[in-house]
Structure formats: C-alpha cells, structure tokens
Design a protein around this motif. Structure first.
Motif, short mmCIF file in Angstrom:
data_model
loop_
_atom_site.label_atom_id
_atom_site.label_comp_id
_atom_site.label_asym_id
_atom_site.label_seq_id
_atom_site.Cartn_x
_atom_site.Cartn_y
_atom_site.Cartn_z
N GLY A 125 -2.85 -26.10 -12.81
CA GLY A 125 -2.87 -27.53 -13.06
C GLY A 125 -2.06 -28.27 -12.01
N VAL A 126 -2.53 -29.46 -11.65
CA VAL A 126 -1.87 -30.27 -10.62
C VAL A 126 -1.70 -31.69 -11.15
N ARG A 127 -0.54 -32.27 -10.94
CA ARG A 127 -0.27 -33.65 -11.37
C ARG A 127 -0.82 -34.63 -10.32
N PRO A 128 -0.94 -35.90 -10.70
CA PRO A 128 -1.42 -36.90 -9.74
C PRO A 128 -0.57 -37.02 -8.48
N ASP A 129 0.70 -36.60 -8.55
CA ASP A 129 1.56 -36.64 -7.35
C ASP A 129 1.47 -35.34 -6.56
N PHE A 130 0.50 -34.48 -6.91
CA PHE A 130 0.22 -33.22 -6.24
C PHE A 130 1.22 -32.11 -6.57
N SER A 131 2.17 -32.35 -7.43
CA SER A 131 3.06 -31.27 -7.87
C SER A 131 2.30 -30.36 -8.84
N VAL A 132 2.69 -29.11 -8.85
CA VAL A 132 1.97 -28.11 -9.66
C VAL A 132 2.55 -28.07 -11.07
N VAL A 133 1.67 -28.16 -12.05
CA VAL A 133 2.08 -28.02 -13.45
C VAL A 133 2.42 -26.58 -13.73
N GLU A 134 1.43 -25.72 -13.51
CA GLU A 134 1.61 -24.30 -13.76
C GLU A 134 0.37 -23.56 -13.30
N GLU A 135 0.45 -22.25 -13.27
CA GLU A 135 -0.71 -21.41 -12.96
C GLU A 135 -1.37 -20.99 -14.27
N PHE A 136 -2.69 -20.77 -14.21
CA PHE A 136 -3.45 -20.49 -15.42
C PHE A 136 -4.27 -19.21 -15.29
N LEU A 137 -4.45 -18.55 -16.43
CA LEU A 137 -5.47 -17.51 -16.58
C LEU A 137 -6.31 -17.89 -17.79
N GLY A 138 -7.63 -17.82 -17.65
CA GLY A 138 -8.50 -18.24 -18.75
C GLY A 138 -9.64 -17.26 -18.98
N VAL A 139 -10.15 -17.27 -20.20
CA VAL A 139 -11.33 -16.47 -20.55
C VAL A 139 -12.26 -17.32 -21.38
N PHE A 140 -13.56 -17.23 -21.10
CA PHE A 140 -14.56 -18.07 -21.76
C PHE A 140 -15.73 -17.21 -22.23
N ALA A 141 -16.29 -17.58 -23.39
CA ALA A 141 -17.41 -16.83 -23.94
C ALA A 141 -18.25 -17.74 -24.81
N GLU A 142 -19.51 -17.38 -24.99
CA GLU A 142 -20.41 -18.15 -25.84
C GLU A 142 -20.28 -17.68 -27.28
N GLU A 143 -20.14 -18.61 -28.20
CA GLU A 143 -20.02 -18.31 -29.62
C GLU A 143 -20.91 -19.26 -30.41
N ASP A 144 -21.96 -18.71 -31.04
CA ASP A 144 -22.86 -19.52 -31.89
C ASP A 144 -23.41 -20.73 -31.16
N GLY A 145 -23.85 -20.52 -29.94
CA GLY A 145 -24.50 -21.59 -29.19
C GLY A 145 -23.57 -22.53 -28.45
N ARG A 146 -22.26 -22.35 -28.60
CA ARG A 146 -21.28 -23.15 -27.87
C ARG A 146 -20.36 -22.24 -27.08
N TRP A 147 -19.73 -22.81 -26.09
CA TRP A 147 -18.77 -22.06 -25.29
C TRP A 147 -17.36 -22.32 -25.82
N GLU A 148 -16.61 -21.24 -25.92
CA GLU A 148 -15.22 -21.31 -26.35
C GLU A 148 -14.35 -20.64 -25.28
N GLY A 149 -13.12 -21.08 -25.20
CA GLY A 149 -12.25 -20.48 -24.20
C GLY A 149 -10.79 -20.54 -24.58
N ASN A 150 -10.01 -19.69 -23.95
CA ASN A 150 -8.57 -19.70 -24.14
C ASN A 150 -7.90 -19.57 -22.78
N LEU A 151 -6.81 -20.30 -22.64
CA LEU A 151 -6.09 -20.31 -21.37
C LEU A 151 -4.61 -20.12 -21.65
N VAL A 152 -3.96 -19.37 -20.78
CA VAL A 152 -2.52 -19.19 -20.89
C VAL A 152 -1.88 -19.58 -19.57
N ALA A 153 -0.75 -20.26 -19.65
CA ALA A 153 -0.03 -20.69 -18.45
C ALA A 153 1.05 -19.67 -18.10
N TYR A 154 1.25 -19.49 -16.82
CA TYR A 154 2.33 -18.61 -16.37
C TYR A 154 2.87 -19.16 -15.05
#
Length: 229
Positions: A125-154
């Motif tokens: 993630g990046v703020r409007p002033d270009f500073s970094v919020v944090e780094e992310f890892l995410g996983v996404f999958a289809e569930e019952d016709g919709r996409w769901e996902g989870n993300l963790v910051a590190y």
C-alpha cells in the motif's frame, strides 16, 4: 377284555397317526411360513441394498458434480489482479477515533495461480505522499459465484514507523474490478483499529503511485507498459 384292549390299541394308534399328521402339517406349514418369511426378508434386504446403492450413487454423483464445478485457476486470471488501484475507506482508531474518506493506493506487483487453491499475490500500500503503508500478501478464490480474498500486512523494513499488523477481507465480482474490503488490526497499547472501504479496480491512472513500489517486478512492469499502448 381282549376286545376292549384291542379298541384301546386302535384308539391309541389313531391318536398317534392323527398327532403325526398334525405335526407334519405344522412342520409343512412352518416350513412354508418360514420360507415365506425368508423370501420376504430376502426381498426386503435386497430392496434395502438397492436403495442404499441408489442413494450412494446419487450422493457420489452429487459430489462428483460439485467437484466438477470447482473453479480451475490460471495464471492468465492471476495477471488480471496485477496493477494499481486506489482505495477510499472509513476507519475507527482506538487512539485517533473515527476517520472518514482516507485515501491510498493498492499495488499488486506479482500474482500466481494454483489450479486448485486460488490466486496468490504480493504487493503493498502507498499513501498519496508516496510513503509506503506496508507490504502485503494476498490470496483470492471464487466462492459461490463471487470472488473472496484475504490479505495480511507485513514489514520487511523493521523500522519504528512500520504500521500495526493488520488483515483485510475482500469481496468482489470480477478479477481486477472494484472490491469492497474490511480490515482489522489487534495490537496492544490502544493501537487497534477497524476499517471498511472500496478499491477502484485496476486502473492505469493509478500507476504513478505504484511504479516505484513495484519496480523490478516483471508482471507489474508488463502491465504498466500496456498502459502506454
């Protein structure tokens, strides 16, 4: 006396013959009834087995159908998640209270798919002033016709200004499209917070804010190059 004795013997013999006849009839009846019960039981048993096999076949077919409908994930789909998005969110911070309309940029630099398990991404993630919020890892999958996902910051920076650890949950209808998300963070000393917001979807107009963060990631650079075509 002989005559009476003979009559007694004759009567006894007749009673014996009658008893044998009755017993034979009972035995025959017993065999017949027993056979009938056996046939009935066999019939019921066969019906039960057939029913069991039928139910098993139906259940197996349903499981097979369900398994057959499982989404097969591809790297072509994963590539649709790569790029730059912007977010707008509302939040409540234990230390800072309620805040509205916070903005930032969501950069997914690299995504790969596992055919059975989903799409796995790395970014930040990046703020409007270009500073970094944090780094992310995410996983996404289809569930019952919709996409769901989870993300963790590190944080790989290990600096004092690193954000509190948090996780986001996503829900959306199209890969690379707009996403709603809910985030939570649990940290000691009154630093916990919750938020909910909306991602814009991958858009070239946001690339300026993610170019530096994703520099060197070939997937992101290919996406960024497509923006100038």
């Amino acid at each position: 006396e002989i005559s009476l004795l003979s009559q007694s013997v004759c009567h006894a013999e007749k009673r014996r013959e009658t008893a044998v006849t009755v017993n034979r009839e009972r035995e025959s009846e017993s065999v017949y009834v027993g056979s009938g019960e056996t046939e009935l039981n066999v019939t019921k048993t066969m019906e039960g087995r057939i029913g069991f096999l039928f139910v098993g076949f139906v259940l197996f077919g349903a499981v097979g159908l369900t398994m057959g409908e499982t989404h097969t994930y591809t790297n072509e789909e994963a590539a649709l998640m790569v790029g730059a998005q912007n977010w707008t969110e509302s939040a409540w911070y234990a230390t800072g209270g309620y805040q509205d309309s916070a903005r930032g940029y969501f950069c997914l630099c690299t995504c790969y798919a596992n055919a059975l398990n989903g799409i796995f991404c790395q970014g930040g993630g990046v703020r409007p002033d270009f500073s970094v919020v944090e780094e992310f890892l995410g996983v996404f999958a289809e569930e019952d016709g919709r996409w769901e996902g989870n993300l963790v910051a590190y944080s790989s920076r290990r600096t004092e200004d690193a954000a509190a650890p948090f996780r986001d949950s996503f829900s959306f209808s199209k890969l690379g499209g707009p996403m709603f998300y809910t985030g939570v963070s649990q940290k000691a000393f009154m630093d916990s917070f919750v938020w909910r917001g909306r991602m814009s979807g991958v858009n070239c107009s946001n690339a300026l804010y993610c170019d530096d963060f994703c520099e060197g990631d070939s997937q992101y650079e290919s996406w960024a190059a497509s923006c100038s075509l």
